[in-house]
Write an enzyme that holds these catalytic residues in place. Structure first.
Site, PDB file in Angstrom:
ATOM      1  N   ARG A 251      -0.114  -9.528   3.447  1.00  0.00           N
ATOM      2  CA  ARG A 251       0.619  -9.361   1.986  1.00  0.00           C
ATOM      3  C   ARG A 251       0.331 -10.209   1.255  1.00  0.00           C
ATOM      4  NH1 ARG A 251      -0.176  -4.605   3.382  1.00  0.00           N
ATOM      5  NH2 ARG A 251       1.591  -3.415   3.754  1.00  0.00           N
TER       6      ARG A 251
ATOM      7  N   SER B 159       4.010   6.858   9.438  1.00  0.00           N
ATOM      8  CA  SER B 159       3.840   5.831   8.186  1.00  0.00           C
ATOM      9  C   SER B 159       3.156   4.823   8.886  1.00  0.00           C
ATOM     10  CB  SER B 159       5.126   5.489   7.535  1.00  0.00           C
ATOM     11  OG  SER B 159       4.909   4.373   6.879  1.00  0.00           O
TER      12      SER B 159
ATOM     13  N   ASP C 226       8.049  -5.077   2.403  1.00  0.00           N
ATOM     14  CA  ASP C 226       6.697  -5.279   1.725  1.00  0.00           C
ATOM     15  C   ASP C 226       7.077  -5.632   0.219  1.00  0.00           C
ATOM     16  OD1 ASP C 226       4.820  -5.349   3.696  1.00  0.00           O
ATOM     17  OD2 ASP C 226       4.108  -3.309   3.509  1.00  0.00           O
TER      18      ASP C 226
ATOM     19  N   ASP D 251       1.232   7.746  -1.872  1.00  0.00           N
ATOM     20  CA  ASP D 251       2.115   6.970  -2.733  1.00  0.00           C
ATOM     21  C   ASP D 251       1.530   6.341  -4.038  1.00  0.00           C
ATOM     22  OD1 ASP D 251       4.247   8.096  -1.450  1.00  0.00           O
ATOM     23  OD2 ASP D 251       4.646   6.296  -0.250  1.00  0.00           O
TER      24      ASP D 251
END
Length: 407
Positions: A94, A177, A123, A14
């Site tokens: 994050r 994932s 996210d 991605d």
């Protein structure tokens, strides 16, 4: 000169596709930033991949110690667990990555930051709240939500790369994932998308094994803490990052920390995932094992409530807020005397207590023992119970007076 955009780059399909997409649709100079939070071999070949895909530069920033000391430790001290199961592995990482994205954007004079988080997940919220809190003037590009983004499958992304002369080691085969850092690895997709399916642990697990396949003999471990911070494992002094790595190895071997959860995302949907957090699970349990000796009853109860709130704040991406700072200030004040040694046995997915000591323990054997000691007179309990239960008794008397049945 072209405007610069900083791209949060993991090296996956991605974020690799986003490099030529940004250049084609916005005519940006793309500067990739990868925050190393301990994702191990996932960093291999990143620079070559980013540059061959059209990036002008790649920063690989080692954030591991900052991640452990400034983000993981406060969550451990708070015993922050989202919905009773999730130990916040992605959530904690994050904000430290967002902070570094802003730092590099300032250094490079970039006008925008781009991320590859989807429009369905948490996210996007965590990255964007972090960026907004630290750099409200920077433009944020969320590729998957952008009107110019029309790549809706791995096959389309791979074909897009081929059209732009980019040969990448990615196949269109379906896989889980995953998100990995030193603290944990998460798994979503494939059979996990249906909660009726049992996880295929033989195919899925990365950091450890199932309890069924763990050794038949348990393993004893000792840890020490100073003011709520872990300082050693089995007598060896280590920094926090090395302690987590050591506990990962121990916990993974004994099937510790595998969680299958259907959680409530911030965006409103439920999602099912499996998390492996072997070292983190041990660290949370060891810290709590020590804390229950040291904190008084009222502080322990309030801290549990605020720990849940802390977990929610972190999960929702609100790290850089006054609320998180205030909650953490309370939590840190409770850690002043959380010092001592914890011993436990790891056995087939279980963490079994084997003894806890602290110079600040509030456990007093003279009081707690069934043998009457100088500090506690059994007769004192009678007056206490009369007062403690007075409201219950008064209400029952009134109910009887009115002819109401009590049973």
């Amino acid at each position: 000169m072209k405007e610069k955009v900083v791209l949060a780059y993991s090296g996956g399909l991605d974020t690799t596709v986003i490099i030529p997409w940004l250049k084609e649709n916005f005519d940006y100079e793309v500067i990739c930033v990868c925050g190393n939070c301990g994702q191990a071999e996932e960093l291999d070949g990143l620079e070559e991949r980013a540059l061959s895909s059209g990036a002008s530069k790649l920063y690989i920033e080692d954030l591991t110690d900052e991640f452990c000391d400034d983000f993981i430790v406060p969550c451990v001290q708070a015993h922050a667990v989202y919905e009773n199961k999730y130990l916040l592995g992605t959530s904690m990482a994050r904000p430290v990555i967002a902070k570094k994205l802003v730092e590099i954007a300032r250094k490079e004079g970039a006008t925008a930051i781009c991320h590859g988080a989807t429009g369905k997940g948490n996210d996007q919220i965590r990255f964007e709240l972090g960026i907004k809190a630290l750099a409200p003037d920077l433009k944020i590009i969320a590729a998957w939500r952008n009107e110019k983004w029309n790549l809706n499958s791995r096959e389309e992304e791979i074909e897009y790369c081929k059209q732009h002369g980019i040969n990448l080691p990615f196949s269109a085969d379906s896989s889980y994932s995953r998100d990995r850092n030193l603290w944990h690895i998460s798994h979503e997709g494939l059979e996990l998308e249906d909660p009726a399916n049992e996880p295929d642990y033989g195919h899925l697990l990365v950091l450890g094994t199932t309890p069924e396949k763990a050794p038949e003999e348990g393993e004893y471990v000792t840890m020490t803490f100073e003011k709520g911070i872990p300082t050693s494992v089995n007598g060896k002094k280590m920094k926090v990052a090395d302690i987590i790595a050591t506990l990962n190895e121990l916990g993974g071997r004994h099937g510790i920390g595998i969680v299958d959860i259907v959680e409530n995302r911030v965006v409103g949907m439920k999602s099912r995932g499996v998390y492996e957090t072997p070292g983190g699970t041990i660290l949370y349990e060891a810290h709590q094992q020590l804390e229950e000796l040291i904190l008084d009853r009222d502080t322990y109860a309030l801290k549990a409530d605020l720990g849940n709130k802390f977990a929610q704040v972190v999960y929702e991406g609100k790290w850089f807020t006054p609320l998180r700072e205030a909650l953490q200030a309370f939590i840190e004040s409770t850690q002043r005397y959380v010092t001592g040694e914890v011993k436990f046995k790891l056995y087939k997915g279980n963490i079994i207590k084997a003894g806890t000591t602290s110079p600040y323990t509030l456990y007093n054997e003279s009081i707690a023992s069934f043998t009457t000691g100088d500090l506690y007179d059994h007769h004192d309990a009678e007056g206490f119970i009369n007062l403690f239960g007075l409201s219950c008794k008064v209400r029952a008397m009134k109910m009887q007076e009115q002819g109401e049945k009590l049973l």
